[in-house]
Structures are given as C-alpha cells and as structure tokens.
Design a protein around this motif. Sequence first.
Motif, mmCIF file in Angstrom:
data_model
loop_
_atom_site.group_PDB
_atom_site.id
_atom_site.type_symbol
_atom_site.label_atom_id
_atom_site.label_comp_id
_atom_site.label_asym_id
_atom_site.label_seq_id
_atom_site.Cartn_x
_atom_site.Cartn_y
_atom_site.Cartn_z
ATOM 1 N N SER A 242 36.722 36.671 65.609
ATOM 2 C CA SER A 242 37.395 35.601 66.583
ATOM 3 C C SER A 242 36.473 34.727 67.184
ATOM 4 O O SER A 242 36.618 33.515 67.344
ATOM 5 C CB SER A 242 37.954 36.377 67.746
ATOM 6 O OG SER A 242 39.396 37.085 67.439
ATOM 7 N N ARG A 243 35.339 35.279 67.256
ATOM 8 C CA ARG A 243 34.071 34.384 67.926
ATOM 9 C C ARG A 243 33.696 33.420 67.018
ATOM 10 O O ARG A 243 33.440 31.988 67.531
ATOM 11 C CB ARG A 243 32.739 35.332 68.267
ATOM 12 C CG ARG A 243 31.443 34.612 68.727
ATOM 13 C CD ARG A 243 31.650 33.586 69.827
ATOM 14 N NE ARG A 243 30.560 33.014 70.052
ATOM 15 C CZ ARG A 243 30.323 32.109 70.763
ATOM 16 N NH1 ARG A 243 31.402 31.635 71.619
ATOM 17 N NH2 ARG A 243 29.283 31.562 70.910
ATOM 18 N N ILE A 244 33.633 33.668 65.695
ATOM 19 C CA ILE A 244 33.160 32.815 64.804
ATOM 20 C C ILE A 244 34.184 31.801 64.616
ATOM 21 O O ILE A 244 33.878 30.435 64.501
ATOM 22 C CB ILE A 244 33.158 33.395 63.538
ATOM 23 C CG1 ILE A 244 31.823 34.182 63.425
ATOM 24 C CG2 ILE A 244 32.978 32.481 62.325
ATOM 25 C CD1 ILE A 244 31.651 35.090 62.191
ATOM 26 N N LYS A 245 35.444 31.958 64.941
ATOM 27 C CA LYS A 245 36.417 30.894 64.550
ATOM 28 C C LYS A 245 36.705 30.130 65.945
ATOM 29 O O LYS A 245 37.103 28.811 65.636
ATOM 30 C CB LYS A 245 37.902 31.803 64.410
ATOM 31 C CG LYS A 245 38.084 32.628 63.061
ATOM 32 C CD LYS A 245 39.391 33.535 62.885
ATOM 33 C CE LYS A 245 40.423 32.576 62.926
ATOM 34 N NZ LYS A 245 41.560 33.653 62.710
ATOM 35 N N VAL A 246 36.202 30.565 66.914
ATOM 36 C CA VAL A 246 36.281 29.958 68.144
ATOM 37 C C VAL A 246 35.033 28.917 67.970
ATOM 38 O O VAL A 246 35.138 27.470 68.384
ATOM 39 C CB VAL A 246 35.804 30.851 69.528
ATOM 40 C CG1 VAL A 246 35.251 29.798 70.605
ATOM 41 C CG2 VAL A 246 37.175 31.473 70.013
ATOM 42 N N MET A 247 33.943 29.057 67.473
ATOM 43 C CA MET A 247 32.777 28.392 67.174
ATOM 44 C C MET A 247 33.079 27.356 66.279
ATOM 45 O O MET A 247 32.719 26.060 66.351
ATOM 46 C CB MET A 247 31.409 29.204 66.572
ATOM 47 C CG MET A 247 30.993 30.171 67.512
ATOM 48 S SD MET A 247 29.522 31.052 66.867
ATOM 49 C CE MET A 247 28.371 29.910 66.922
ATOM 50 N N GLY A 248 33.973 27.683 65.566
ATOM 51 C CA GLY A 248 34.332 26.560 64.541
ATOM 52 C C GLY A 248 35.332 25.952 64.606
ATOM 53 O O GLY A 248 36.008 25.054 63.771
ATOM 54 N N GLY A 249 36.078 25.956 65.741
ATOM 55 C CA GLY A 249 37.082 25.029 66.361
ATOM 56 C C GLY A 249 38.376 25.337 65.416
ATOM 57 O O GLY A 249 39.428 24.531 65.109
ATOM 58 N N MET A 250 38.745 26.621 65.141
ATOM 59 C CA MET A 250 39.856 27.262 64.200
ATOM 60 C C MET A 250 40.644 27.947 65.264
ATOM 61 O O MET A 250 40.588 28.205 66.623
ATOM 62 C CB MET A 250 39.133 28.369 63.253
ATOM 63 C CG MET A 250 38.272 27.444 62.347
ATOM 64 S SD MET A 250 37.008 28.698 61.547
ATOM 65 C CE MET A 250 38.409 29.310 60.433
ATOM 66 N N ASP A 251 42.020 28.278 64.610
ATOM 67 C CA ASP A 251 43.077 28.820 65.389
ATOM 68 C C ASP A 251 42.715 30.235 65.538
ATOM 69 O O ASP A 251 42.927 31.059 64.464
ATOM 70 C CB ASP A 251 44.323 28.383 64.681
ATOM 71 C CG ASP A 251 45.731 29.136 65.382
ATOM 72 O OD1 ASP A 251 45.149 29.754 66.498
ATOM 73 O OD2 ASP A 251 46.618 28.884 65.158
ATOM 74 N N VAL A 252 42.347 30.994 66.631
ATOM 75 C CA VAL A 252 42.110 32.174 66.588
ATOM 76 C C VAL A 252 43.288 33.289 66.412
ATOM 77 O O VAL A 252 43.130 34.162 65.761
ATOM 78 C CB VAL A 252 41.435 32.596 68.038
ATOM 79 C CG1 VAL A 252 41.050 34.079 68.211
ATOM 80 C CG2 VAL A 252 40.197 31.607 68.298
ATOM 81 N N ALA A 253 44.415 32.794 66.923
ATOM 82 C CA ALA A 253 45.743 33.497 66.640
ATOM 83 C C ALA A 253 46.217 33.603 65.378
ATOM 84 O O ALA A 253 46.945 34.505 64.940
ATOM 85 C CB ALA A 253 46.792 32.929 67.800
#
Length: 569
Positions: A242-253
Amino acid sequence: MASAETLTSILVEEGILTGKELDAALAVRHDVGDDIGRFLVRIGMISDRDRVRCSGIAQGVAFIELAGTELDTETARLIPHSMALRHKAIPVGRSLDIIKVAMASPLDVAAVDDIAKATGLEPFPLIAIEDEILEAIFNCFGAAGDVSDIIMEAIKDAGTEVSVREEETEESVSNVTDLRDLVGGAPVVRLVNALIARAIAERASDIHIEPEVARVRVRLRVDGILHEVMNIPKDLQSSVISRIKVMGGMDVAERRSPQDGRITLIARPAEYDFRISTYPAIHGENVVIRVLEKSAAQITLDMLGIHTDIADGFSRMIAAPYGMILACGPTGSGKTTSLYAALNMINTVERNILTIEDPVEYQLSGVIQANVNRKAGLTFATGLRTIVRQDPDVILVGEIRDSETAEIAVEAALTGHLVLSTLHSNDSAGAAARLIDMGIEPFLVASSIIGLLSQRLLRTNCSRCAAPIEISKDFIEALNIPPDIDLSGAMKGRGCEQCGRTGYKGRTGIYELLKMEDNVRTAIIARSSAANIRQIAMKNGMRSLRQDAFSKVQIGKTSVEEVFRVTTD
C-alpha cells in the motif's frame, strides 16, 4: 572540484599519464564541458582511484582508501543515514572535538556545515572514491539504519496500514520528492524508504517484492542478476505494498487488476525515476520497481564500451540525413541507452528531434518527448503519424511492436527523416526478417534501413579483485573457442566486499553492427533467411556478438563464463 588544467598537470607530474597520452585523449574529447577526470576514466586512460587521489592533491585534501577498511559503526553513525547518502560522506574517525569524514566532494561547504551541526564536532574532510563511500554507508547503516529494527517496530505498530493511507494523499505520477524528506514517518514508511535506499546504494536496476505463502521475498537485480536481500514478514505485506502504491499515485483499494505508477526521487546529487508495476498473483500483489537514474540521459557513445570500428560505423549512420537505424536485442539489453547516446551526439539547435516512447525514460534538453497514452488514444502509431506533421529531422520511436507502427516508420525514413527505434530480435540479421513478417515489403525494408545494431550486456570483472587466470587447452577445445582468439589476458574476479563476493561489478555492452550494403539489400529483397543474411554480413566484415564479447575477455574486462552465459554461436 579541481580545475581541468590543475588535474591534468598533476596526472602528468605523478607519472600516471605522459604529455603525449594526455594530448591524444584531449583530441578525442568532443564535449569540452565534460569533466576531464571522469572522461579519462571512461576511456580507460586512468583509474577512478587515480582521478580521486589527484583531485585531492589539487584541492589540498588527503585521499583515503575505504575499500577493505573496517570502519567503526558507532563513529560512522554520528551523522544520519539520510545525510550520509545526500552528501556522499561518512565519518571514519574521531579525535577529541574533530571528526574525520570521507567525502566525494570535500570542498562542499554546505555539506561540511551540515555535518558539523549534526555531530557538534569540527569536520576534517578527506576525499574518497564515491562508490567506496556508498559501499561503506551500506555496510555501516544497512539499507537505512537497522532494517530488522524497523521491521520489528512495524510489526508492533498495529495501525501501520491505516496510518500509511491516511498520512498522505495519492500523489501525481509527476511529483518529485526528495529522498531526505522521506526518512521519518511510520515504520512501514521507513522500511520502504530503506529498501529504496539500498537499491540505490547497490546500483540495482529493479526491485522485486514477491509475496509467498509465509513471507514476502525481496530481490534486487544488480548487473542483470537477481539477488535475494530481504524477507519481510507476511503481516506487513499489505502495508508495504500500500505504501508503494501511494508513492506511485496508484489506487490503493484496487488489488485485483494490474496497475502502473511512477515516482521521481532525489537522492543528492542524482535524481531517480521509479516505474512501479503490480501484478495480482495468488499470494498477493507482486510488485516490480524499475530504477532509472536520470543522469544516464547524458551518456555518450564513448561510455558504452563500443569497439572503435563499430563506433565509427554507427557514428556515420547517425550522421545520415535520412533512413532507419534499429537497435535490436531482448528486454534489458541496453537498446534504449544506445539510442539516447545517439540522440546526444546529434542533438543540436539545427535539428528538430521528436520522440514517442513508452515510457520516456530520460528527459533530454532540446528534444520534444512524449509518452504513449493508450487511454487517450496516443499509441506509437498515432503519435508517429502526428510527429511526421511536426517538421521533424530526427524521430525516435521507443519500439516497433506492430505492422502499423512499422509501416509509418518506414515511410518516414523514406521521405527524408532519420528514424531511430528498437526491435525485439535475437540478432541484427533477424531484424529485417521481423519487419517482413510484420507485413513490410522486402524492397521497402532494404531501401529504408541503413543500419542494424544488435547488442547485449555483459557483467564486467570487479576491478578490485580481478586476477589473471590461465585457460587450459582442454577447456578451450571443450567450449569450441576459435583457436585464433588469444586468451592470455583473461581475468576473473575472485569476489570481495566491493562486488558483493560475485567477482563482477558493473556491465558493459557488446555489439554487432550490420551495415546495409548492396549484397545485403539484394538478399533481403529476395526474402533470404536471417541465417543467409547473417552469413553475407559476416563476409562483409561484421563482428558477431560473441567475437565482440571475446575481445572484452582478451583485455580482462569480463570472463569467459560471462561470454557463454550471454551469447550463442
């Protein structure tokens, strides 16, 4: 930084170069703005140790060799890990109120001030090789301090995943973040940052985060080979991803569909792009992060390790007013890097250069670059159709993947444009056959292409631990090594701290350049096989990939084992 005049004078005074050798090197230096010391290292005239030591003499700073030196971890950690990475500096000794610090840039006043404030001591700067400083930082700090402590802290933090999600909003993929601003925060945040810092320190090209039944395996690809570096507890899997996805501007859900993201981080003095890809596997989302150092955009042909004959031929092709040049090889063989080197060579104010890429890996000043955006209808083919209406002189197409793109690229090459692109094929001769398979008429292939550059990447022997080896006649006969190849200069790395006990550090390219001569064109028009085209090219004087690879063995650059790992007959 020592002035070029002072550094070159010291190199001569120290007997490292003669005046004639220096004049010869300066005669082939195209860019006068290029750092002279690094240029001399790149072309093999001096070692990096010579460059740094003589720079220290010029600056009035003592040189310290860190390779093989055991540093006191407590002393090294007197400055924060983030500061050590940012300033490429590490404390190596302390005496009363003075702290000795090995630095890549010992005259950096801001860095010295930061170290003084952090330690409360007076810094005594020493100059050291940058790679050795980074190795020492990693040895003393691990990835970012004690990773095991961070992991244990994260396990205890029951609310890690929620806090990571709420801590910051999803960022745009174009956001630029300074790595030094990411050192704090929740334990999982620091764990991910530790992993990124380790990847940078080890010169990794990819980070693999692979969920398994009872753990999350982390591997780094260094010099083309994957190495396992860390195991993350299964309980932290969701939080880390989730942290990596947040950094990459991706959909965490969203966890059931593949996603792509991007983040740019600054780890002074370099800037890095991280391209993130997720894949929903059976044990959770598999994450692969491609690490791209933006400074690689400044690479030149001199830095690629191309044999002089091939470099001369390729340079002449690049200077052509029109036609198509294709870089061929599998994924990760350095094709894009070669094309950027070509663009750097011809990027002048008189030329209008446009690119369509997927994605843009490095940003080049003076070049108009665009990303493929399929959702918006911008593909290689549609982008290329638009580019030809933009009055281009030179066009770079990231990859020719389909017949429509191939058709437009060939048409552009035949109508007065220089077209550079990549193509997945096993060798240069196979590229022509691949275009014909895509539906391009053979006479158009023969008329449009002016050169085909096939390439691979070989690991290079570690300069610190490489030693001469004797290759037996039985070994040569067993491997069918041609008898005309002199392997008396063969070397192999024994393995040391600097190369992670692998015996290799860094990579170099091997190349074969197929020139579109008349007999090759005739064979293509006649729909000859790739094997026949290759035979003709070899008779014309083309050096094969394996021949080029063995030339690297002859000068001790790589090992025989590496040649057979990467090349085929």
